[in-house]
Structures are given as C-alpha cells and as structure tokens.
Design a protein around this motif. Structure first.
Motif, short mmCIF file in Angstrom:
data_model
loop_
_atom_site.label_atom_id
_atom_site.label_comp_id
_atom_site.label_asym_id
_atom_site.label_seq_id
_atom_site.Cartn_x
_atom_site.Cartn_y
_atom_site.Cartn_z
N ILE A 176 -4.29 -46.62 -7.09
CA ILE A 176 -3.84 -45.30 -7.52
C ILE A 176 -2.37 -45.35 -7.95
CG2 ILE A 176 -3.08 -44.52 -5.24
CD1 ILE A 176 -4.90 -42.43 -7.95
N GLN A 177 -1.64 -46.32 -7.46
CA GLN A 177 -0.24 -46.46 -7.86
C GLN A 177 -0.09 -46.89 -9.32
OE1 GLN A 177 1.92 -48.85 -5.01
NE2 GLN A 177 1.32 -47.54 -3.29
N ASP A 178 -1.17 -47.46 -9.89
CA ASP A 178 -1.17 -47.80 -11.30
C ASP A 178 -1.40 -46.57 -12.17
OD1 ASP A 178 -0.88 -50.60 -10.82
OD2 ASP A 178 -3.03 -50.71 -10.36
N VAL A 179 -2.11 -45.58 -11.60
CA VAL A 179 -2.44 -44.35 -12.34
C VAL A 179 -2.26 -43.15 -11.39
CG1 VAL A 179 -3.96 -45.33 -14.10
CG2 VAL A 179 -4.89 -44.81 -11.84
N PRO A 180 -1.05 -42.90 -10.91
CA PRO A 180 -0.83 -41.89 -9.86
C PRO A 180 -1.12 -40.46 -10.30
CG PRO A 180 1.27 -42.65 -10.75
CD PRO A 180 0.21 -43.55 -11.31
N TYR A 181 -1.33 -40.26 -11.57
CA TYR A 181 -1.68 -38.95 -12.12
C TYR A 181 -3.17 -38.64 -11.99
CZ TYR A 181 -2.44 -42.39 -15.78
OH TYR A 181 -2.82 -43.52 -16.45
N GLY B 278 -4.03 -38.88 -4.92
CA GLY B 278 -3.27 -39.88 -4.20
C GLY B 278 -4.07 -40.97 -3.55
N SER B 279 -5.32 -41.17 -3.97
CA SER B 279 -6.15 -42.22 -3.37
C SER B 279 -6.97 -42.92 -4.44
CB SER B 279 -7.09 -41.63 -2.32
OG SER B 279 -7.93 -42.64 -1.78
N SER B 280 -7.14 -44.24 -4.27
CA SER B 280 -8.01 -45.02 -5.14
C SER B 280 -9.46 -44.90 -4.70
CB SER B 280 -7.62 -46.51 -5.10
OG SER B 280 -6.24 -46.69 -5.27
N ASP B 281 -9.68 -44.44 -3.47
CA ASP B 281 -11.00 -44.32 -2.86
C ASP B 281 -11.53 -42.91 -3.10
OD1 ASP B 281 -13.11 -43.95 -0.95
OD2 ASP B 281 -12.30 -45.61 0.23
N THR C 164 1.56 -32.28 -3.13
CA THR C 164 2.67 -33.17 -2.81
C THR C 164 2.72 -34.29 -3.83
OG1 THR C 164 2.47 -32.71 -0.44
CG2 THR C 164 3.66 -34.70 -1.09
N LEU C 165 3.77 -34.35 -4.63
CA LEU C 165 3.94 -35.41 -5.62
C LEU C 165 5.04 -36.34 -5.13
CD1 LEU C 165 3.73 -33.37 -8.97
CD2 LEU C 165 1.88 -34.27 -7.52
N ASP C 166 4.64 -37.52 -4.63
CA ASP C 166 5.61 -38.43 -4.04
C ASP C 166 6.17 -39.44 -5.02
OD1 ASP C 166 3.58 -40.30 -4.36
OD2 ASP C 166 3.03 -40.34 -2.23
N GLY C 167 5.68 -39.41 -6.25
CA GLY C 167 6.18 -40.33 -7.26
C GLY C 167 5.62 -41.73 -7.16
N VAL C 168 4.80 -41.99 -6.16
CA VAL C 168 4.21 -43.31 -5.97
C VAL C 168 2.69 -43.26 -6.08
CG1 VAL C 168 3.96 -45.27 -4.38
CG2 VAL C 168 6.12 -44.02 -4.49
N ASN C 169 2.07 -42.45 -5.23
CA ASN C 169 0.62 -42.28 -5.26
C ASN C 169 0.20 -41.02 -6.03
OD1 ASN C 169 -0.01 -44.56 -3.58
ND2 ASN C 169 0.78 -43.38 -1.86
N THR C 170 1.13 -40.11 -6.16
CA THR C 170 0.87 -38.87 -6.90
C THR C 170 2.07 -38.57 -7.80
OG1 THR C 170 1.67 -37.66 -4.96
CG2 THR C 170 -0.73 -37.79 -5.26
N LYS C 171 1.78 -38.35 -9.07
CA LYS C 171 2.85 -38.13 -10.04
C LYS C 171 2.29 -37.43 -11.26
CE LYS C 171 6.29 -40.76 -12.69
NZ LYS C 171 6.80 -42.14 -12.99
N ALA C 172 3.04 -36.49 -11.80
CA ALA C 172 2.60 -35.80 -13.02
C ALA C 172 2.72 -36.74 -14.22
CB ALA C 172 3.44 -34.55 -13.24
N VAL C 173 1.75 -36.66 -15.11
CA VAL C 173 1.77 -37.48 -16.32
C VAL C 173 2.41 -36.68 -17.46
CG1 VAL C 173 -0.53 -36.73 -17.10
CG2 VAL C 173 0.36 -38.98 -17.79
#
Length: 270
Positions: free
Chosen positions: A50-55, A99-102, A140-149
C-alpha cells in the motif's frame, strides 16, 4: 462489454446493453470465487505494498439487493474518487478500507452513505463514469500508507504511449480467485483512433490503455480504481469498463479525469 466490478448478488444483473456483472459466492472473512467466464481484477500484474499506492482504497458497496466491490482513490481527507457505475443501484452503505494492502485486514475502516455521481452519467455508454464518496469524518492521511493523489488540470491531454499504473483487488485470471493482496500493473495508453476500432462509442470523457499482445489489464473488481501516470504520479484515469479482460488488441477503457475536472472540483472541493 463488462463493467469492472463484481457483486455477491444471488441472481444475475444486466443492463440494457447486456453488460454483465460478475456473480460470486462471498465469504465474510475469506476469498471470493468467480462464477462467471469473465476475467476479474488486475491481470498480469504483481503484488504491491500500500505504500507504493497509498491513495488506493477498497470500497464495499451495499445496496438493497447486493454487495459490490470497487476500488477508489483518496483525493482529500474527506473524499474518495470512484466510478459512477459503482454507485448505481440504491446505495445503502459504503465501507472504505484505507491504508492496507490486505483487502480483509489492517488499515482503517470508515463507513458512510454519502455519495454523488455525475448527473450526465449514462449507464448504457458509460459516458461521464465518475462519482465521489464523502466520509462522515476525516480520514487519517499519514503520508505513508494513506495519501491523497494529485489530479490533472482541466483539459490535460493523455498522449498515446503514456504508461499508467493501475491497482486493485480481484481475480488474477479468468475463472480465478481473488487475491487478498493488492496488485498493480503498468499499461500504456492507446490512441483514440486505435481504441475506436474496438469501442465505437468512445467519447472525449474516456481513454484506453492496454498492450497489443494482451495479458495485462484491469478487470472486474477494479472498477473505480486509479490509473496513475507513472512519470508524474498524477491520477489521469478511473477504471471503467472493457470488452473482456487482457485480450490481445483489446484495451481497457478509463474515465478521462481531465475532461470532468470541473465537476470534481465543484463537488469535492479538490
């Protein structure tokens, strides 16, 4: 033509253009197995964090008759961008996992019933296939697992040969099983002229992407998910529909975000 999501509705669903929805058997804490001869989800891709595509987010959409699975993208702390066809059919509740790959665990889960689709959306042609989901509280957008595109400016062109990264959850092959792990695939965009050889109804609100040899594509279960320009990191498309999945010479169709950018700005504030 198949829209690229699926449901666990107990009967078949078809629109006026005979666009079939996948029928699946659903387990609340397990995988979903396709009962259709249509391909599902990312085809020819690989597992990503998810860190590769946190959006990227997963949407489970409950209506009065079925539960559908779609993708979506974070465009602000309160708004998810997705496809209009994911939100058709009397939505009761939308569950967002961010925020999850799962697809079943991790990250944070939000529920809402607030959404809007483009007023000119046409369920026969999939023109204006865009919608937004608004959360009841800020994510919650932490910039690592969750981030706006980032989104493109209005009128930005999509040249043929632009490599886009498409991500989502779903089957990895025809009659396959869904992957609980997030997958992604890179595909190049196709010229409008070439795409119209397959899709005569293509409009300026759409673009196509795929490889001549096939084998790489988005598919059912990926609907509403992001197509992001690999070079710029800007989301230029939304997974919409296609004639089968990953067929040689048959690209997938995506909503062209730059062509409906004003509507997104007016309704999402982004």
């Amino acid at each position: 033509m198949c829209v690229r999501w699926y449901t666990n509705y107990t009967g078949s669903i078809r629109d006026k253009k005979n666009v079939s929805f996948i029928r699946v058997i659903s387990k609340k804490h397990g995988s979903h197995q396709s009962q259709s001869n249509n391909g599902n989800k990312i085809v020819g891709g690989s597992e990503v964090s998810i860190q590769d595509v946190p959006y990227q987010v997963l949407l489970r959409i409950q209506t009065l008759e079925y539960i559908g699975l779609c993708g979506g993208s974070i465009i602000s702390s309160r708004v998810i961008l997705t496809a209009a066809h994911c939100l058709s059919g009397g939505v009761v509740e939308i569950t967002i996992r961010a925020g999850s790959s799962d697809s079943e665990n991790g990250g944070k889960v939000y529920t809402t019933s607030r959404y809007r689709i483009h007023p000119q959306y046409n369920h026969n042609t999939f023109d204006y296939d865009v919608g937004i989901v608004r959360t009841l509280r800020a994510m919650t957008l932490d910039g690592v697992n969750t981030k706006a595109v980032a989104l493109p400016a209005e009128g930005t062109e999509v040249p043929a040969g632009t490599n886009v990264l498409v991500s989502g959850w779903g089957d990895t092959e025809v009659k396959g099983k869904t992957s609980q792990q997030l997958l992604a695939v890179k595909v190049p965009t196709v010229s409008t002229e070439d795409c119209r050889q397959t899709y005569a109804q293509l409009t300026e609100r759409m673009f196509c992407a795929g490889t001549p040899e096939g084998g790489k594509d988005s598919c059912q279960g990926d609907s509403g998910g992001p197509a992001v320009d690999v070079n710029s990191g800007v989301q230029i498309g939304i997974v919409s529909y296609g004639n089968g999945c990953a067929r040689p010479g048959v690209p997938g169709v995506y909503t062209n975000i730059s062509s409906i950018r004003i509507w997104i700005k007016n309704n999402a504030g982004v």
